[in-house]
Structures are given as structure tokens and as C-alpha cells.
Design a protein around this motif. Structure first.
Motif, PDB file in Angstrom:
ATOM      1  N   ASP A  14       0.865  -1.180   0.000  1.00  0.00           N
ATOM      2  CA  ASP A  14       0.000   0.000   0.000  1.00  0.00           C
ATOM      3  C   ASP A  14       0.899   1.227   0.000  1.00  0.00           C
ATOM      4  O   ASP A  14       1.897   1.271   0.733  1.00  0.00           O
ATOM      5  CB  ASP A  14      -0.906  -0.008   1.233  1.00  0.00           C
ATOM      6  N   ASP A  58      -3.327  -3.074  -2.165  1.00  0.00           N
ATOM      7  CA  ASP A  58      -4.146  -1.909  -2.486  1.00  0.00           C
ATOM      8  C   ASP A  58      -4.380  -1.862  -3.993  1.00  0.00           C
ATOM      9  O   ASP A  58      -3.521  -2.279  -4.784  1.00  0.00           O
ATOM     10  CB  ASP A  58      -3.425  -0.636  -2.028  1.00  0.00           C
ATOM     11  N   SER A  86      -9.351  -1.601  -0.870  1.00  0.00           N
ATOM     12  CA  SER A  86      -9.485  -0.347  -1.606  1.00  0.00           C
ATOM     13  C   SER A  86     -10.568   0.536  -1.000  1.00  0.00           C
ATOM     14  O   SER A  86     -11.553   0.055  -0.450  1.00  0.00           O
ATOM     15  CB  SER A  86      -9.839  -0.623  -3.066  1.00  0.00           C
TER      16      SER A  86
END
Length: 213
Positions: A14, A58, A86
Motif C-alpha cells: 500500500d 491496495d 481499496s
């Protein structure tokens, strides 16, 4: 030689530090080991294929997105269960992720217990897949040690032929067929015909070997 299985890893990718920090603390609180990365490229450089685990990924990141990383993993034939996270993705993104094999797609903010349960399931899935791969490789190795004639006899056994039929088809004696069958059973580590059939008729094994005959 130690039989200890390698520890599972949870990879977290991420681009937001706060997300990586909070999720790492959450996952580590369960005793899991976490390796976090701010980019897909960094993950690819550090992924260890020898250890089971899962990937918490992500969707939207600069440079290479989560979906693009998933495509790259498929291209490299790297199989690791992916859980997408997400806060912005829509139905098209989640649909694409699932079509490419993602095990789950969680929208932020998500329930922590749900996430931890999904991680547990994903790791279990990866361990099972690895064990299955090892089993198939062992079977393949045994098949590779069969002679050409033994492979022909095995192919006929799988197709349901009896000894006399195999002797006629291969133009050999019934006693020779019996000798080949005994050798096949020994090399394949099978204690019965049922066990032999169960072993060699696994879809992957059958497609890769017996259909060549």
C-alpha cells in the motif's frame, strides 16, 4: 534433516504509510509475520517464493496499480492468494480482480476481524496449494521413471483394459503384462489398483502424461 515447515508471511502493499503501519500492527498482533512495501515494484524485488503466505494489496497506487501487479504475477507464474483492499475501487475493478483469481476484495473501511479471518483462509489455501504441488511433482517423478512400455501398459490400465486385452494390443505375452503391472505398482508406490488409479487419474497428471500415448 528438519521437517519444520517455513513460516507463513503476510505481504502488505500500500502506498500510504499510515495504512501499512496500522495494518501491520493489527496483523502482527495475531502472531503473523508481515512484510510491508510502499510499491508493487518493491514487493516484486523482495517476494520469497519459498515461503507460504498471502498478499494484501491496495488497488490504486502510483506507477504500478494493484491490478497491474496481479497481471504481472500471472505473467511470471507466481501463485499467491491476493486479498485486495481499496477505498475507491468500483465494481469493474473488483470484477477484474476476481476474474484474475483474487480470493477477496475488501472496501475500506473494513472490519478488522473480517480481514484477519480472510488472511487466515488465504494462508491456509496457499499451504494446501503448495502441498498439492509437491504431491503432483512426486507423482510426476515416479511416472518419469517408468519405461516406455510401462507407460503404455499404464495408459491401457487407466482406460480400463484387462491383461489379455493389453497383451493383444501390445503384442506381448500375458505374463509380460503381469510383470509390467507389478513393476508399475512398485514404482508408483501403489498398494492396490484403486490406489494406482486414484494417483494417476488426477487431472493434471493425466493430461500431462497419459494423453501423450
Amino acid at each position: 534433516m528438519s521437517s519444520k515447515k517455513p513460516d507463513a508471511l503476510v505481504y502488505l502493499v500500500d502506498d500510504e504509510f499510515a495504512v501499512r503501519d496500522s495494518l501491520s500492527l493489527l496483523i502482527e498482533s495475531t502472531g503473523q509475520t508481515v512484510r510491508s512495501f510502499e510499491s508493487a515494484e518493491a514487493f516484486l524485488k523482495n517476494y520469497d517464493s519459498k515461503q507460504p503466505g498471502c498478499l494484501l494489496l491496495d488497488v490504486r497506487m502510483p506507477s504500478m496499480s494493484g491490478l497491474e501487479l496481479q497481471d504481472e504475477l500471472l505473467r511470471r507464474e507466481i501463485s499467491i492468494p491476493i486479498i485486495f483492499i481499496s477505498g475507491h475501487a468500483g465494481i469493474p475493478d473488483s470484477a477484474k480482480a476476481f476474474r484474475a483469481g483474487a480470493v477477496d476484495f475488501l472496501e475500506k473501511p473494513f472490519d478488522n476481524e473480517t480481514l484477519l479471518e480472510r488472511i487466515k483462509e488465504a494462508i491456509k489455501k496457499d499451504i494446501a496449494n503448495r502441498e498439492q504441488f509437491i504431491e503432483h511433482r512426486q507423482i510426476q517423478n515416479r511416472l518419469d521413471h517408468l519405461t516406455v512400455r510401462e507407460q503404455e501398459v499404464l495408459s491401457l490400465i487407466v482406460r480400463g483394459h484387462h491383461n489379455k486385452e493389453m497383451a493383444r494390443i501390445l503384442d506381448i505375452s500375458n505374463r509380460t503384462v503381469e510383470a509390467h503391472r507389478a513393476s508399475i505398482m512398485e514404482k508408483m508406490h501403489a498398494n492396490s489398483l484403486a490406489e494406482l488409479m486414484l494417483t494417476v487419474t488426477l487431472p493434471e497428471i493425466l493430461n500431462d502424461n497419459l494423453h501423450r500415448n
